[in-house]
Design a protein around this motif. Structure first.
Motif, PDB file in Angstrom:
ATOM      1  N   LYS A 179      22.016  57.462-107.831  1.00 55.03           N
ATOM      2  CA  LYS A 179      20.761  56.782-108.688  1.00 55.03           C
ATOM      3  C   LYS A 179      21.307  55.206-108.581  1.00 55.03           C
ATOM      4  O   LYS A 179      20.504  54.276-108.792  1.00 55.03           O
ATOM      5  CB  LYS A 179      20.659  57.408-109.944  1.00 55.03           C
ATOM      6  N   THR A 180      22.671  54.924-108.994  1.00 51.86           N
ATOM      7  CA  THR A 180      22.991  53.682-109.172  1.00 51.86           C
ATOM      8  C   THR A 180      22.807  52.716-107.767  1.00 51.86           C
ATOM      9  O   THR A 180      22.261  51.784-107.941  1.00 51.86           O
ATOM     10  CB  THR A 180      24.448  53.586-109.686  1.00 51.86           C
ATOM     11  N   LYS A 181      23.248  53.699-106.657  1.00 53.90           N
ATOM     12  CA  LYS A 181      23.026  52.948-105.213  1.00 53.90           C
ATOM     13  C   LYS A 181      21.494  52.741-105.228  1.00 53.90           C
ATOM     14  O   LYS A 181      21.029  51.723-104.567  1.00 53.90           O
ATOM     15  CB  LYS A 181      23.756  53.592-104.237  1.00 53.90           C
ATOM     16  N   ALA A 182      20.787  53.795-105.534  1.00 55.55           N
ATOM     17  CA  ALA A 182      19.168  53.667-105.080  1.00 55.55           C
ATOM     18  C   ALA A 182      18.717  52.520-106.102  1.00 55.55           C
ATOM     19  O   ALA A 182      17.707  51.975-105.523  1.00 55.55           O
ATOM     20  CB  ALA A 182      18.529  54.996-105.681  1.00 55.55           C
ATOM     21  N   ARG A 183      19.057  52.414-107.399  1.00 51.14           N
ATOM     22  CA  ARG A 183      18.438  51.347-108.105  1.00 51.14           C
ATOM     23  C   ARG A 183      19.058  49.885-107.627  1.00 51.14           C
ATOM     24  O   ARG A 183      18.264  49.054-107.655  1.00 51.14           O
ATOM     25  CB  ARG A 183      19.126  51.434-109.494  1.00 51.14           C
ATOM     26  N   MET A 184      20.053  49.695-107.112  1.00 54.35           N
ATOM     27  CA  MET A 184      20.686  48.699-106.538  1.00 54.35           C
ATOM     28  C   MET A 184      20.044  48.017-105.272  1.00 54.35           C
ATOM     29  O   MET A 184      19.488  47.035-105.003  1.00 54.35           O
ATOM     30  CB  MET A 184      22.094  48.624-106.094  1.00 54.35           C
ATOM     31  N   LEU A 185      19.393  49.118-104.464  1.00 54.83           N
ATOM     32  CA  LEU A 185      18.755  48.962-103.253  1.00 54.83           C
ATOM     33  C   LEU A 185      17.298  48.557-103.557  1.00 54.83           C
ATOM     34  O   LEU A 185      16.635  47.529-102.996  1.00 54.83           O
ATOM     35  CB  LEU A 185      18.760  50.277-102.323  1.00 54.83           C
ATOM     36  N   LEU A 186      16.679  49.261-104.406  1.00 54.29           N
ATOM     37  CA  LEU A 186      15.237  48.694-105.019  1.00 54.29           C
ATOM     38  C   LEU A 186      15.175  47.335-105.504  1.00 54.29           C
ATOM     39  O   LEU A 186      14.452  46.533-105.031  1.00 54.29           O
ATOM     40  CB  LEU A 186      15.008  49.811-106.240  1.00 54.29           C
ATOM     41  N   LYS A 187      16.436  46.869-106.232  1.00 45.37           N
ATOM     42  CA  LYS A 187      16.407  45.632-106.855  1.00 45.37           C
ATOM     43  C   LYS A 187      16.363  44.425-105.804  1.00 45.37           C
ATOM     44  O   LYS A 187      15.841  43.590-105.832  1.00 45.37           O
ATOM     45  CB  LYS A 187      17.543  45.465-107.650  1.00 45.37           C
TER      46      LYS A 187
END
Length: 199
Positions: A179-187
């Motif tokens: 989830k942390t990686k997914a949020r970073m990619l979204l950002k």
């Protein structure tokens, strides 16, 4: 015979004091090409999986990476994961994607992925895999690397539906790390899109 050869490569490169053997094998373009051809073999999963293990083993040595990229390893891995049944317990898509990520330390590796006709789309499809969190995490990690460096990769990923895939992933029961990686990619995608739209 090809399966046995791949297994021997896997063993010989992971055994102790065989770095020299690993380098000789990894820098043989003919051998790398043959392994990649085995990876893309649609008719025998066991053979393809043995070849994925061999590629992963050869990739453990830094000096082999350029040779693997030149030999078509990125293309072979994309073609393997695009047809992979990720619900299978013994599926090697996570290992294949980890191997690909190791090759992305090279600019040539990133370019091979970004320029591949189905590369980015294939990874976007792997982002939300309820049955295989390892695949999801690897796909997000790989996309983060190439989308950070290539506008064309961001464009293709967004066109292929990566934003909705990431939102589905964030709403799922996947692990904190994913989830942390997914949020970073979204950002990253949002900030780059905003930045580009202002020019």
């Amino acid at each position: 015979m090809k399966t046995s050869l791949c297994l021997v490569i896997d063993y010989s490169t992971t055994a102790s004091q065989t770095e020299e053997v690993c380098e000789i094998l990894g820098n043989s373009q003919k051998l790398v090409h043959e392994i990649v051809q085995v990876v893309v073999n649609k008719n025998c999963d066991n053979l393809s999986e043995a070849a994925i293990k061999a590629l992963s083993a050869l990739c453990s040595l830094e000096s082999n990476k350029e040779s693997l990229v030149k030999g078509g390893a990125i293309d072979g891995i994309i073609r393997y994961i695009s047809r992979c049944d990720t619900t299978r317990q013994k599926n090697l898509a996570p290992l294949a994607m980890t191997t690909m990520m190791k090759l992305l330390v090279l600019e040539s590796g990133k370019e091979a992925l970004v320029n591949h006709v189905n590369g980015i789309e294939t990874l976007v499809k792997m982002v939300f895999k309820v049955c295989n969190q390892e695949c999801s995490e690897s796909a997000v990690g790989i996309l983060s690397i190439v989308c950070s460096d290539f506008g064309s990769a961001r464009e293709v990923a967004i066109g292929a539906g990566v934003l909705s895939q990431l939102l589905f992933l964030l709403q799922s029961q996947c692990g904190t790390k994913t989830k942390t990686k997914a949020r970073m990619l979204l950002k990253l995608l949002r900030s780059k899109w905003t930045e580009e739209s202002m020019h």
